[in-house]
Design a protein around this motif. Structure first.
Motif, PDB file in Angstrom:
ATOM      1  N   THR A  91      18.969  24.113  61.601  1.00  0.00           N
ATOM      2  CA  THR A  91      19.398  25.175  60.704  1.00  0.00           C
ATOM      3  C   THR A  91      18.980  26.519  61.269  1.00  0.00           C
ATOM      4  O   THR A  91      17.867  26.670  61.781  1.00  0.00           O
ATOM      5  CB  THR A  91      18.772  24.974  59.312  1.00  0.00           C
ATOM      6  N   LEU A  92      19.865  27.491  61.183  1.00  0.00           N
ATOM      7  CA  LEU A  92      19.551  28.865  61.564  1.00  0.00           C
ATOM      8  C   LEU A  92      19.335  29.668  60.286  1.00  0.00           C
ATOM      9  O   LEU A  92      20.185  29.660  59.395  1.00  0.00           O
ATOM     10  CB  LEU A  92      20.689  29.460  62.390  1.00  0.00           C
ATOM     11  N   VAL A  93      18.191  30.342  60.199  1.00  0.00           N
ATOM     12  CA  VAL A  93      17.889  31.207  59.059  1.00  0.00           C
ATOM     13  C   VAL A  93      17.625  32.611  59.582  1.00  0.00           C
ATOM     14  O   VAL A  93      16.816  32.804  60.491  1.00  0.00           O
ATOM     15  CB  VAL A  93      16.662  30.702  58.273  1.00  0.00           C
ATOM     16  N   ARG A  94      18.316  33.573  58.999  1.00  0.00           N
ATOM     17  CA  ARG A  94      18.156  34.968  59.428  1.00  0.00           C
ATOM     18  C   ARG A  94      17.823  35.829  58.218  1.00  0.00           C
ATOM     19  O   ARG A  94      18.438  35.700  57.156  1.00  0.00           O
ATOM     20  CB  ARG A  94      19.426  35.480  60.110  1.00  0.00           C
ATOM     21  N   THR A  95      16.860  36.700  58.387  1.00  0.00           N
ATOM     22  CA  THR A  95      16.537  37.713  57.380  1.00  0.00           C
ATOM     23  C   THR A  95      16.860  39.084  57.955  1.00  0.00           C
ATOM     24  O   THR A  95      16.599  39.354  59.132  1.00  0.00           O
ATOM     25  CB  THR A  95      15.056  37.649  56.990  1.00  0.00           C
ATOM     26  N   GLU A 140      14.964  35.931  63.012  1.00  0.00           N
ATOM     27  CA  GLU A 140      15.776  34.716  62.990  1.00  0.00           C
ATOM     28  C   GLU A 140      14.993  33.537  63.555  1.00  0.00           C
ATOM     29  O   GLU A 140      14.233  33.685  64.509  1.00  0.00           O
ATOM     30  CB  GLU A 140      17.049  34.953  63.805  1.00  0.00           C
ATOM     31  N   VAL A 141      15.194  32.363  62.968  1.00  0.00           N
ATOM     32  CA  VAL A 141      14.546  31.148  63.450  1.00  0.00           C
ATOM     33  C   VAL A 141      15.520  29.979  63.353  1.00  0.00           C
ATOM     34  O   VAL A 141      16.381  29.939  62.467  1.00  0.00           O
ATOM     35  CB  VAL A 141      13.257  30.841  62.645  1.00  0.00           C
ATOM     36  N   ILE A 142      15.402  29.041  64.287  1.00  0.00           N
ATOM     37  CA  ILE A 142      16.151  27.781  64.256  1.00  0.00           C
ATOM     38  C   ILE A 142      15.131  26.650  64.123  1.00  0.00           C
ATOM     39  O   ILE A 142      14.183  26.561  64.905  1.00  0.00           O
ATOM     40  CB  ILE A 142      16.997  27.594  65.527  1.00  0.00           C
ATOM     41  N   PHE A 143      15.314  25.796  63.118  1.00  0.00           N
ATOM     42  CA  PHE A 143      14.434  24.646  62.945  1.00  0.00           C
ATOM     43  C   PHE A 143      15.159  23.587  62.128  1.00  0.00           C
ATOM     44  O   PHE A 143      16.266  23.829  61.616  1.00  0.00           O
ATOM     45  CB  PHE A 143      13.114  25.047  62.271  1.00  0.00           C
TER      46      PHE A 143
END
Length: 474
Positions: A91-95, A140-143
């Motif tokens: 999952t990619l989460v971006r703030t 941004e993080v991918i995990f």
């Protein structure tokens, strides 16, 4: 025949419901209700995700989601919770953070953001963003989430700075993407570039919502921007699936060096992915071949020979790199054409088995930036080009509006009838040849539209071999 028509209709309806149940979401912080933007992205307000903080509407700003934010004047840690995701799926989460001097202090705050209590990053907004409604800072993080919901927490790191947030965006990635990501790891973005491009590339040109910032040869006399002459570029052999439009442009030059990486002086272990595609149809007497090194470590196990009309991916991970590190391109002795690069992604590796120093907890400033490694440089300006407005880049879905039971029912029906009636488809600092690479992971994005109006059609060429290598440095 009518029965078959109904079955086909049911099949496609179930596919639509399945898509809506992917838990992809865009949250417009500080507002209520929902809306659909010009890219057909559905945004929802943050009610139900957060119980603290104060909403704020930005004066004289009408563009969504830029025109609202939520700030947190009290508390050491403030969290958004119950953000829907798909368990165990990458999952990619971006703030995103649009400051725009909303508080009238003319002093952008610094604070930390922790993803799902595990992966910590530092937000350091520069004064260049003051009163600029078309720029933004993002993390941004991918995990791979361990549960069906995640949290995003903002940690106060200075008594005088109030954390704030403008938007949260979530994308599910395909299973084969970022195959080197461990189950307890997170890839925290430091840079992502489309070389030779003039403007930012993101959704819908990148269906996974990644933001590719442009970087070209404008400041160098020895580097050249190239465009492909191929009618299409096959990316099927590249596991990270860079957009075809990113592969259609390149940067080229003898002795190419990428420097000024968006990393701290004391470096974390990194994940580096480089993407190549030969832009010219070479004659039998022409050859482009080169090696790539991150400092003294070779990226890939053999020379890179880009293929015309196809994408090549080379990956390196677990090498410690710093802001003083360089990515050096060296032509081989049998090459008569200079090296090229089309795209780059650079992440620091966060390991949730290690102490993250944040998320659910709180506490003082963590100079290491949590498990994501030391925080990046404070100066995160991106040079040149116009980029895409953050509110127009997502293929997001409403959270849990269509229940899992409803989606599952149709999925089962689709699978049953589909098995009967359908066949399975087959599947640089500008000195000589050095170009500066400025921060993209914590980048600035501006503008409203992507660079190109359309993508090239995908076309397969089975006669060419695509490299897709991973090299781990112990």
């Amino acid at each position: 025949m009518m029965a078959l028509f109904h079955l086909i209709t049911l099949f496609f309806l179930s596919a639509v419901v399945h898509t809506l149940a992917e838990n992809i979401i865009s949250i417009d912080c500080g507002t209520t209700g929902s809306y659909v933007d010009s890219n057909n992205v559905t945004w929802v307000g943050d009610k139900g995700f957060v119980t603290t903080g104060e909403p704020m509407k930005i004066p004289d700003m009408v563009t969504k989601p830029t025109n609202t934010l939520r700030y947190f004047p009290t508390g050491q840690t403030n969290c958004y919770t119950n953000i829907p995701v798909t368990k165990d799926q990458k999952t990619l989460v971006r703030t995103k953070f649009y400051y725009e001097n909303y508080d009238g202090k003319f002093a952008p705050p610094s604070f930390d953001v922790v993803y799902d209590g595990k992966h910590r990053d530092s937000v350091e907004i520069t004064e260049s963003l003051l009163n600029d409604g078309e720029t933004f800072y993002f993390s941004e993080v991918i995990f791979a989430p361990a549960n069906e919901t995640i949290s995003v927490c903002l940690l106060r790191t200075s008594p005088s700075d109030n954390p704030f947030i403008s938007s949260i965006e979530v994308y599910s990635l395909d299973a084969g993407m970022y195959a080197d990501l461990g189950p307890n790891e997170g890839f925290i973005l430091r840079e992502r570039y489309a070389y030779g491009a003039k403007e930012t590339i993101s959704y819908p040109l990148d269906p996974y919502g990644r933001i590719w910032l442009p970087l070209g040869a404008e400041t160098s006399l020895t580097l050249t921007d190239l465009s492909t002459s191929a009618p299409s570029i096959d990316i099927t052999g590249v596991s990270n699936k860079p957009p075809e439009i990113v592969m259609s442009k390149a940067l080229s030059g003898d002795g190419l060096i990428l420097s000024d990486l968006a990393l701290p002086l004391t470096g974390p272990p990194v994940y580096l992915a480089l993407y190549f595609s030969e832009p010219q149809s070479l004659s039998r007497t022409q050859r482009r071949s080169f090696n790539v090194f991150l400092d003294n470590t070779q990226v890939g196990s053999r020379p890179i020979v880009p293929v015309f009309g196809k994408a090549t991916q080379v990956v390196l991970r677990d090498v410690v790199a710093t802001s003083g590190s360089q990515i050096v391109f060296q032509s081989t002795s049998d090459s008569d054409l200079p090296p090229i690069i089309n795209g780059l992604e650079l992440y620091s590796i966060s390991d949730s088995n290690q102490d993250s120093g944040g998320g659910g907890g709180g506490g003082g400033k963590d100079d290491s930036g949590g498990s994501g490694g030391p925080k990046p440089r404070a100066n995160n300006a991106v040079e040149g080009g116009t980029k895409t407005n953050g509110g127009k880049k997502k293929k997001n879905k409403l959270p849990l509006i269509l229940g899992v039971t409803f989606a599952s029912t149709f999925a089962i029906l689709a699978s049953t009838f589909g098995a009967i009636f359908f066949k399975k488809r087959k599947n640089a600092k500008p000195q000589s040849n050095t170009i500066p690479t400025t921060s993209a992971g914590h980048g600035i994005g501006t503008g409203m539209s992507p660079l190109f109006g359309q993508q090239f059609a995908s076309d397969t060429n089975d006669s060419n071999v695509v490299q897709d290598e991973t090299h781990s440095h112990e």
